[in-house]
Design a protein around this motif. Structure first.
Motif, mmCIF file in Angstrom:
data_model
loop_
_atom_site.group_PDB
_atom_site.id
_atom_site.type_symbol
_atom_site.label_atom_id
_atom_site.label_comp_id
_atom_site.label_asym_id
_atom_site.label_seq_id
_atom_site.Cartn_x
_atom_site.Cartn_y
_atom_site.Cartn_z
ATOM 1 N N ARG A 65 47.316 -13.370 28.703
ATOM 2 C CA ARG A 65 46.433 -14.526 28.862
ATOM 3 C C ARG A 65 45.231 -14.424 27.925
ATOM 4 N NH1 ARG A 65 46.732 -13.342 34.279
ATOM 5 N NH2 ARG A 65 48.540 -14.305 35.198
ATOM 6 N N THR A 69 44.337 -16.895 24.760
ATOM 7 C CA THR A 69 43.021 -17.524 24.663
ATOM 8 C C THR A 69 42.403 -17.271 23.291
ATOM 9 O OG1 THR A 69 42.658 -17.329 27.037
ATOM 10 C CG2 THR A 69 40.708 -17.631 25.680
ATOM 11 N N THR A 72 44.384 -19.423 20.512
ATOM 12 C CA THR A 72 44.453 -20.883 20.608
ATOM 13 C C THR A 72 43.061 -21.487 20.559
ATOM 14 O OG1 THR A 72 44.462 -20.762 23.027
ATOM 15 C CG2 THR A 72 46.611 -20.865 21.929
ATOM 16 N N VAL A 73 43.036 -22.773 20.256
ATOM 17 C CA VAL A 73 41.783 -23.518 20.165
ATOM 18 C C VAL A 73 41.804 -24.608 21.223
ATOM 19 C CG1 VAL A 73 40.373 -24.978 18.664
ATOM 20 C CG2 VAL A 73 41.710 -23.109 17.688
ATOM 21 N N ARG A 74 40.697 -24.724 21.940
ATOM 22 C CA ARG A 74 40.591 -25.801 22.930
ATOM 23 C C ARG A 74 40.495 -27.137 22.220
ATOM 24 N NH1 ARG A 74 40.068 -24.612 28.136
ATOM 25 N NH2 ARG A 74 39.326 -22.569 28.713
ATOM 26 N N ASP A 75 41.145 -28.130 22.805
ATOM 27 C CA ASP A 75 41.086 -29.499 22.270
ATOM 28 C C ASP A 75 39.685 -30.037 22.491
ATOM 29 O OD1 ASP A 75 41.541 -32.066 21.441
ATOM 30 O OD2 ASP A 75 42.798 -32.608 23.148
ATOM 31 N N PRO A 76 38.988 -30.449 21.416
ATOM 32 C CA PRO A 76 37.616 -30.939 21.580
ATOM 33 C C PRO A 76 37.538 -32.212 22.433
ATOM 34 C CG PRO A 76 38.341 -31.189 19.308
ATOM 35 C CD PRO A 76 39.417 -30.431 20.037
ATOM 36 N N GLY A 78 39.335 -32.683 25.099
ATOM 37 C CA GLY A 78 39.611 -32.312 26.476
ATOM 38 C C GLY A 78 40.904 -32.874 27.031
ATOM 39 N N GLY A 80 43.916 -31.824 26.366
ATOM 40 C CA GLY A 80 44.913 -30.802 26.587
ATOM 41 C C GLY A 80 46.117 -30.910 25.654
#
Length: 82
Positions: A65, A69, A72-76, A78, A80
């Motif tokens: 996990r 993390t 990967t890059v979080r979607d700006p 949000g 997903g």
């Protein structure tokens, strides 16, 4: 029913059981003819594999996990989605 707090342990138990069943079955099939006690050998290999796979999954899951993390890059937005 099982309390939700045990979800990660149950997940690891089921995942390790299914994966060790599959891998031991393939390995046994490749090395032993079906007519030479295949099911008994597969069952023994599976149980041995599961005994090792369950704690391995329990140890590997948190590390995996964290690695996911980091990779990967979080979607700006949000949403997903990629």
């Amino acid at each position: 029913m099982i309390p939700a707090r045990y979800g990660p342990v149950l997940f690891s138990l089921i995942l390790s059981g299914v994966m060790s069943l599959l891998v031991s079955g393939i390995s046994t099939f490749r090395t032993v003819p079906v007519d030479q006690g295949f099911l008994g050998l597969w069952a023994g290999a599976w149980l041995t594999g599961w005994l090792l796979a369950f704690p391995a999954v329990m140890l590997a899951a948190p590390l995996t996990r964290k690695l996911v993390t980091l990779l990967t890059v979080r979607d700006p937005n949000g949403s997903g989605h990629g």
